[in-house]
Design a protein around this motif. Structure first.
Motif, mmCIF file in Angstrom:
data_model
loop_
_atom_site.group_PDB
_atom_site.id
_atom_site.type_symbol
_atom_site.label_atom_id
_atom_site.label_comp_id
_atom_site.label_asym_id
_atom_site.label_seq_id
_atom_site.Cartn_x
_atom_site.Cartn_y
_atom_site.Cartn_z
ATOM 1 N N GLU A 317 9.916 14.719 68.019
ATOM 2 C CA GLU A 317 9.735 13.634 68.999
ATOM 3 C C GLU A 317 11.049 12.865 69.181
ATOM 4 O OE1 GLU A 317 6.819 12.213 71.465
ATOM 5 O OE2 GLU A 317 6.352 13.524 69.766
ATOM 6 N N GLY A 318 11.418 12.578 70.415
ATOM 7 C CA GLY A 318 12.567 11.693 70.674
ATOM 8 C C GLY A 318 13.921 12.383 70.591
ATOM 9 N N ARG A 345 10.808 22.272 73.963
ATOM 10 C CA ARG A 345 9.904 21.922 72.852
ATOM 11 C C ARG A 345 10.307 22.603 71.548
ATOM 12 N NH1 ARG A 345 4.329 24.055 74.557
ATOM 13 N NH2 ARG A 345 3.940 23.566 72.359
#
Lengths: 394, 394
Positions: A317-318, A345
């Motif tokens: 994430e991030g 991803r």
């Protein structure tokens, strides 16, 4: 006219993507060997040697085992255009991009393509092939052994048994697996397989080693229509490489001599190391790398049987995919992004050939940690390398 | 397991057959350059450079000019499988084995193949193409510019004009001509051409440089059916090499990095020498060699326009083909036998790339003279080399 054009001067990269991997200097030196003719008696000897060594790596007694004079994708096409004729039924197992591609190539033969799919990151339970073949027979089952887009391994032996029970042949894509994990053509009873030169065999890209068993060659020699490709027509190709019967070599195309030098040297290195030792080395590099990733708080995307040489990592994430990969490239390290729905991803990290070793693993873990921390990712500095080192010390 | 397998150690041949020819050491060194990734920004730069230099050698502004990742035969197949669809009409000009092969490849697309032939050693008068197209139109005319099996040159510009007047495209095989004699794609108005790496460009075999003009690319992008080959599908291929519009590179197959290094270095050498100088050098080597042959009492088979880089020699009465070639091979010189009906009756001698020079010409003439004399052939010793030397002194 005299002009100055720039020298070839590419950067020295650590190639930790899905291939090409770095090439052993022995193979690079072999490629600087002066060229001889494709019908020279000395070259015919090298061809026989290359075929023999390739059989050992494929763990097969198949006479029809040669490098196709083009890259891995052409080897896959070779299997499909030779084994399929218009109207034939083929069942393609799809667990990622390269399975989809097989279906695409198969459709271009005019065959009736039926697909079985698994969610990305998983593989197909063999019984699903049985259900499909029970529903309707097929001439061929085709699937990817080691799916480079998801890092998942597809079970082969059980599918081979099912395919044969229902009168179908089995053709596998082992582009990513050959030379880095077991590919047991005879023991698993696989009818056709294709791979590439630039992954776990450790040569540059440019050739596709293929092997065809007796049932497959019977189909090839008994075709009703000619193969749609002249270049990949196995009947013509084995007139040059040798059909195992007549002691003649009939010109087909001009073999890529230098690439065959490279393949021969790559096979020589593989056999000198020994298959079991080589597989263990790839497995160990994978374990060390994964221990490092986990120490950094990262996780693998693949849920099924994981490939040792191709690791698909969830991007936390991030963290921005491209920023990290650009940062690694500044350090002359290449890793790869995700494919299709996995783009942005996931990252794909190859541990192949000379790079399935402690030094490349540590260098990548260390650089990846730095790139992540620079983007605000929080982890204990040095823990990844320590964890990987601990695996190697076991 | 540790095993000793034999080192790669091929003999050092002087390659005076129809190719591969000897490779400039600069190109061999380029091939020992460490591999980088096929999507590395540095490699994309090398691709652009290679495309640009290839355009210069093809004397064209065609954006769509790239090396296909397979040998010359695959380049021929690329032209035919992309430009033809089932049911299309194609007229193939046949002046030897490689024209026949074009007809074979074309037939595998499901096209309706109509052939025009000339006797071996001659070429086809352009008006015969006009007669055939007047009789019935065709989508494509395909022919060999420089027929490697007979040593004859086929006129191109006049056939291009006729083809276009009748609404057909023209595709040519310039496997043997490119880099050794003029191949003027734009001036001659040729729509598609394919060549190889290992003849007059002087690189090892393994790549097929192709060029496609705007009319050809319109046909390719407007196809009703998909190209029967996934590997050679130009729509996919130019998504990777660049379509000249979008600044994106979409993965197709893994390019043969090392072979592209070789091609780039070969093109660099060609352009540093200059096309005109290079053509003149090939022409001079041919003149010197023919003067030497004639001084020995030998004659050329080819009756039409003779290729400078490929000389087809009549084997004199009472001389055995294989004995002479075996004798030359003992001296590490390779020449080639005749093809098909010309087997046993002719030899084929290539004067290509680095071998279109005085030293290789003299060495071959001298060795050939010795081999002939050993078989009872009568000629004045040393006359061949003297005659060749005289040409170089002019």
């Amino acid at each position: 006219m005299s002009r100055m054009l720039p020298e070839l001067n590419p950067p020295e990269r650590l190639l930790m993507g899905p291939g090409p991997s770095n090439v052993d200097p022995r193979i690079l030196r072999a490629m600087a060997t002066p060229v001889i003719g494709h019908l020279d008696p000395a070259f015919l000897g090298l061809m026989d040697e290359t075929m023999g060594w390739l059989r050992q790596v494929y763990q097969t007694r198949n006479h029809h085992t040669v490098p196709i004079s083009a890259t891995g994708s052409a080897g896959i096409e070779t299997m499909l255009v030779n084994l399929l004729e218009p109207g034939d039924d083929v069942v393609v197992g799809i667990i990622g991009y390269f399975g989809q591609r097989m279906a695409d190539v198969a459709a271009r033969t005019g065959a009736n393509v039926r697909v079985i799919e698994a969610p990305l990151g998983e593989s197909i339970p063999p019984e699903r092939f049985e259900e499909e073949l029970k529903r309707k027979p097929a001439k061929l089952v085709a699937m990817v052994h080691a799916e480079t887009s998801t890092g998942a391994e597809q079970e082969v032996a059980a599918v081979a048994e099912i395919a044969h029970r229902y009168g179908a042949l089995l053709a596998i894509d082992c582009v990513t697996s050959l030379g880095g994990m077991p590919v047991k053509i005879d023991e698993w009873d696989v009818d056709a397989a294709a791979s590439c030169s630039q992954k776990c065999l450790g040569a540059p890209p440019g050739l596709s080693p293929v092997t065809f068993g007796p049932r497959a060659m019977e189909v090839v020699s008994g075709r009703k229509s000619r193969c749609q490709s002249w270049y990949l027509d196995l009947n013509l190709l084995f007139a040059y490489w040798g059909d195992g019967k007549a002691n003649t070599r009939v010109f087909h195309h001009t073999g890529p001599i230098t690439m065959i030098y490279a393949m021969r040297e790559a096979l020589r290195i593989v056999l000198e190391e020994g298959l079991e030792a080589r597989f263990a080395r790839h497995r160990k590099a994978h374990e060390a790398f994964v221990a490092g990733l986990e120490a950094m708080g990262l996780s693998l995307f693949t849920r099924g049987r994981r490939l040792p040489m191709l690791n698909v990592i969830n991007i936390p994430e991030g963290i921005d995919d491209l920023t990290v990969r650009r940062r690694l490239l500044e350090e002359n390290i290449e890793i790869s992004g995700g494919f299709g729905p996995l783009a942005g991803r996931t990252w794909r990290v190859g541990l192949m050939g000379v790079n399935a070793n402690p030094a490349p693993v540590m260098r990548l873990l260390s650089a990846l940690e730095t790139a992540l921390v620079e983007q605000g990712y929080r982890c204990e500095r040095g823990a990844a390398v320590a964890a990987a080192r601990a695996v190697y010390k076991q």
